[in-house]
Design an enzyme around this catalytic site. Sequence first.
Site, PDB file in Angstrom:
ATOM      1  N   CYS A 128      37.693  39.320  37.793  1.00 60.11           N
ATOM      2  CA  CYS A 128      37.779  38.343  36.703  1.00 60.11           C
ATOM      3  C   CYS A 128      37.004  37.057  36.989  1.00 60.11           C
ATOM      4  CB  CYS A 128      39.242  38.028  36.392  1.00 60.11           C
ATOM      5  SG  CYS A 128      40.211  37.507  37.830  1.00 60.11           S
ATOM      6  N   HIS A 241      41.954  31.242  34.161  1.00 60.60           N
ATOM      7  CA  HIS A 241      41.409  30.767  35.428  1.00 60.60           C
ATOM      8  C   HIS A 241      40.356  29.697  35.163  1.00 60.60           C
ATOM      9  CE1 HIS A 241      43.585  33.927  37.203  1.00 60.60           C
ATOM     10  NE2 HIS A 241      42.618  34.744  37.582  1.00 60.60           N
TER      11      HIS A 241
END
Length: 337
Positions: A128, A241
């Site tokens: 990711c 994130h």
Amino acid sequence: MKVAIVGASGAVGQEFLRILAERNFPMDDLVLFGSTRSAGKKYAFKGKEYEVKLLQHNDDFKDVDIAFTSAGGGTSAEFADTITRYGAVMIDNSSQFRQEADVPLVVPEINPEDALIRPRGIIANPNCTTIMMVVVLNPIDKLSHIKKVHVSSYQSASGAGAAAMQELQQQYKELVETGEVKTIEKFPHQLAYNVIPQIDKMTENDYTKEEMKMFNETRKIMHSDVRTSATCVRVSSLRSHSEAVWFETERPLSVEEIREALKAAPGVTLVDDPQHYVYPMPLESAGKDDVYVGRIRKDLADDNGNTLWLTGDQIRKGAALNAVQIAEYLIKVGDVK
């Protein structure tokens, strides 16, 4: 078109269901698979209820065209042959195959054509943090080759799965009610009111596996000799994130050049008005498809360097959405019908 989701009950599996519905993915049938723990659970998709089947070594994938797998590397390794035996394209969200030479590692905004050469029938979905970083760096690399990257990530609880998100919420609840945290299972230390400078296991060079993924995967996706040095940190936000990125290019790039390139880049939203304190934050990127970028400025320690800040929903673009976009590309070019 028959689609399978392996690991349907997990955070990414559930995101697959939402994204496939939102994007009206062209399919005629859907089948869900899971472990003994999730087999028998039922989930609604487009007004119809689907029951999770137990993942087994049998002929359940005989008519499947595309299988999205997000059940961990061990499961992917064990069941890859079963899933692909009859021609299904396996788009795998684990780290199991990412660095194998005969498995393409794909971010559709950057290297979609790599997905067309898959001798094992497997396409790997990158990590990711890597996905979000390369989506932003690729249009900059086209201006001038990026030689080095230093990055510090600020990764939310959701990166460790649905149970980890629940654990963070439980820790805050325990702190409010008793003043101490009693539940520490998904993380190596208490995450509430804390940051943990470790994601994944340590390797021999004292970088974690997550940090080494960013080094290796960036090179494979971008077909580049770029060197990436990362420090990956778990923070106590729930979802999305963020990354602070410093990068050195072969020639000096102005902030204006970079902003213009990012404005035109697919999958990127520019949020950059620093004098008015406008910059992207994880609360705003949660649930969104794009990677949001801002705080673009010259690197004061490197004449050929610039730095920026980015944030994105790693369950979406960092996982499920990227995989679905790979499948959409295969359908668009007629590679899967």
